[in-house]
Design an enzyme around this catalytic site. Structure first.
Site, PDB file in Angstrom:
ATOM      1  N   SER A  55       0.803  -1.223   0.000  1.00 31.90           N
ATOM      2  CA  SER A  55       0.000   0.000   0.000  1.00 31.90           C
ATOM      3  C   SER A  55       0.834   1.270   0.000  1.00 31.90           C
ATOM      4  O   SER A  55       0.315   2.341  -0.314  1.00 31.90           O
ATOM      5  CB  SER A  55      -0.928   0.008   1.212  1.00 31.90           C
ATOM      6  OG  SER A  55      -0.181  -0.072   2.407  1.00 31.90           O
TER       7      SER A  55
ATOM      8  N   HIS B 178      -5.594  -3.501  -2.241  1.00 31.35           N
ATOM      9  CA  HIS B 178      -5.334  -2.610  -3.377  1.00 31.35           C
ATOM     10  C   HIS B 178      -5.287  -3.359  -4.699  1.00 31.35           C
ATOM     11  O   HIS B 178      -4.879  -2.793  -5.715  1.00 31.35           O
ATOM     12  CB  HIS B 178      -4.012  -1.855  -3.157  1.00 31.35           C
ATOM     13  CG  HIS B 178      -4.061  -0.971  -1.961  1.00 31.35           C
ATOM     14  ND1 HIS B 178      -4.637   0.281  -1.973  1.00 31.35           N
ATOM     15  CD2 HIS B 178      -3.660  -1.187  -0.685  1.00 31.35           C
ATOM     16  CE1 HIS B 178      -4.562   0.817  -0.774  1.00 31.35           C
ATOM     17  NE2 HIS B 178      -3.971  -0.052   0.038  1.00 31.35           N
TER      18      HIS B 178
ATOM     19  N   LYS C 129     -12.430   0.217  -1.026  1.00 30.73           N
ATOM     20  CA  LYS C 129     -11.553   0.850  -2.020  1.00 30.73           C
ATOM     21  C   LYS C 129     -12.205   0.698  -3.399  1.00 30.73           C
ATOM     22  O   LYS C 129     -13.178   1.395  -3.673  1.00 30.73           O
ATOM     23  CB  LYS C 129     -10.147   0.265  -1.902  1.00 30.73           C
ATOM     24  CG  LYS C 129      -9.575   0.454  -0.476  1.00 30.73           C
ATOM     25  CD  LYS C 129      -8.123   0.082  -0.374  1.00 30.73           C
ATOM     26  CE  LYS C 129      -7.631  -0.050   1.051  1.00 30.73           C
ATOM     27  NZ  LYS C 129      -7.612   1.201   1.838  1.00 30.73           N
TER      28      LYS C 129
HETATM   29  C1  PLP Z   1      -3.179  -3.291   2.499  1.00 30.27           C
HETATM   30  C2  PLP Z   1      -4.339  -2.841   3.317  1.00 30.27           C
HETATM   31  N1  PLP Z   1      -4.977  -3.726   4.089  1.00 30.27           N
HETATM   32  C3  PLP Z   1      -6.036  -3.369   4.846  1.00 30.27           C
HETATM   33  C4  PLP Z   1      -6.500  -2.097   4.855  1.00 30.27           C
HETATM   34  C5  PLP Z   1      -7.637  -1.743   5.742  1.00 30.27           C
HETATM   35  O1  PLP Z   1      -8.835  -1.830   5.040  1.00 30.27           O
HETATM   36  P1  PLP Z   1     -10.089  -0.982   5.563  1.00 30.27           P
HETATM   37  O2  PLP Z   1      -9.863   0.409   5.099  1.00 30.27           O
HETATM   38  O3  PLP Z   1     -11.261  -1.656   4.938  1.00 30.27           O
HETATM   39  O4  PLP Z   1     -10.084  -1.102   7.043  1.00 30.27           O
HETATM   40  C6  PLP Z   1      -5.880  -1.140   4.038  1.00 30.27           C
HETATM   41  C7  PLP Z   1      -6.355   0.256   3.929  1.00 30.27           C
HETATM   42  O5  PLP Z   1      -6.611   1.058   4.591  1.00 30.27           O
HETATM   43  C8  PLP Z   1      -4.765  -1.516   3.268  1.00 30.27           C
HETATM   44  O6  PLP Z   1      -4.118  -0.610   2.537  1.00 30.27           O
END
Ligand code: PLP
Length: 394
Positions: free
Chosen positions: A176, A204, A235
């Protein structure tokens, strides 16, 4: 007792104090931010589905039909038709036997890792994994072995050392903070050789990569080699919440053992209904992910032409390396003054000294506005001495 005021001053001094900005109107490629029109280049609404009329309608219809809240956890009385429908559709989309919804990606990672890596066991985590994975490892009673970023040799060494205690390898599919892909084929081989599970976070990647946007696991030609994939609905799927796709037995176990699933209220019905509409749109219009990646490549090329370093990004997440947190935030502000919003990313999201701007491209951006944004980024970076002069860059 922590001195909160002093702690805030300390964050301010290090350029690390965060503040909220306000978006007026729906998410989109262009938004009004704190009262001014800007090009939005840091939203994960990759396919423009959060503001899609069909997705909004689905949420509104579900609110009218099912109500605004689920009232209880899924295991008490909160399990409703929109949850079941979305789980079935997600499992089929991802090619897994079953899926289980969670309140968010953060909670899915926390719950799955802690449930699958117990006392006396070892969980293996890439050093650049998302904070929710890091926190899942902290919550698990297992020992955590953090391997160097994408370094399969280091991981193999750790696995040999752990012997029969290896429980789980966990990685972001697309990292990310830098937009690079995990070496999934090698990780799958290691998992098989060492008889431990492999979990891939597709936050992502879903909707962005792979055939029809099926994600990084499908893009790598993998399927059942990956025991569980986690993905978020917040997302590319334009809504909120998350899911784990896995075999039926593993789903049944998580339903019993993943504490954020057991002890938290089910997602409100409009949320899975909106995600289901987004998934249907993705399946009906499979060119959206391809458009996203064409746009991402245009931005990367245009930034490189400005002499800017985008690391090894291969996806819609395009970092612009800066260094210190203050410099990254100054660049963010200068670009904002020019009408482009890309958030500065600083510790603890990234290690000290590796602060950056992170551009997140959308399928709904126009190529010309991305090229223009790159030129503006080049000008702002040069003002701060962060890029080569334009003449030397080409
Ligand atoms: C790689 C990754 N995993 C998990 C999350 C968490 O997801 P959520 O925003 O649905 O809590 C994110 C983003 O915020 C992320 O970038």
């Amino acid at each position: 007792m922590t001195d909160v005021a002093e702690r805030l001053r300390e964050l301010e001094r290090g350029g690390l104090r965060r503040r909220l900005r306000l978006i007026e109107g729906p998410q989109g490629a262009r938004v009004v931010l704190d009262g001014r029109q800007v090009l939005l280049l840091c939203s994960n609404n990759y396919l423009g589905l959060a503001e899609h009329p069909r997705v909004r309608e689905a949420a509104a219809e579900a609110a009218l039909r099912w109500g605004a809240g689920a009232g209880a956890s899924r295991l008490i009385s909160g399990n409703m038709e929109p949850h079941r429908q979305l789980e079935e559709r997600l499992a089929a989309f991802k090619g897994y036997e079953s899926a289980l919804l969670f309140g968010s990606g953060y909670l899915a990672n926390l719950g799955a890792i802690a449930a699958l890596a117990g006392r006396e066991q070892v969980v293996f985590s890439d050093e650049l994994n998302h904070a929710s994975i890091v926190d899942g490892c902290r919550l698990a009673r297992a020992e955590t072995f953090v391997y160097r970023h994408a370094d399969v040799e280091h991981l193999a060494w750790g696995l040999r050392r752990a012997g029969g205690r290896a429980a789980l390898i966990v990685t972001d599919g697309v990292f990310s903070v830098d937009g690079v892909l995990a070496p999934l084929a090698e990780l799958a081989q290691l998992a098989r050789r060492h008889r431990c599970r492999l979990m891939v976070d597709e936050a992502h990647a879903t909707g962005a990569l792979g055939p029809g946007g099926r994600g990084s696991v499908a893009a790598a030609g993998l399927g059942e080699e990956v025991d569980l994939v986690v993905g978020t609905l917040g997302k590319a799927l334009g809504s909120y919440g998350a899911y784990v796709c896995a075999g039926a037995e593993l789903r049944e176990y998580l339903l019993n053992a993943a504490r954020p699933f057991v002890f938290s209220t089910a997602p409100p019905p409009p949320v899975p209904a909106a995600a289901l509409a987004a998934l249907e749109l993705l399946e009906a219009e499979p060119d959206r992910p391809a458009r996203l990646q064409v746009n991402a490549a245009s931005l990367r090329e245009a930034l490189a032409a400005e002499g800017l370093d985008t690391g090894g990004s291969e996806t819609q997440i395009v970092p612009l390396a800066v260094g210190e947190a203050e410099a990254a935030m100054e660049l963010c502000e200068r670009l904002l003054e020019r009408g482009v919003f890309a958030q500065g990313i600083r510790p603890p999201t990234v290690p000290p000294g590796s602060s950056r701007l992170r551009f997140s491209v959308m399928a709904t951006h126009e190529p010309a506005e991305l090229r223009r944004a790159a030129k503006l980024a080049g000008a702002a970076a040069r003002e701060l001495g962060l890029a080569r002069p334009a003449a030397m860059a080409a």
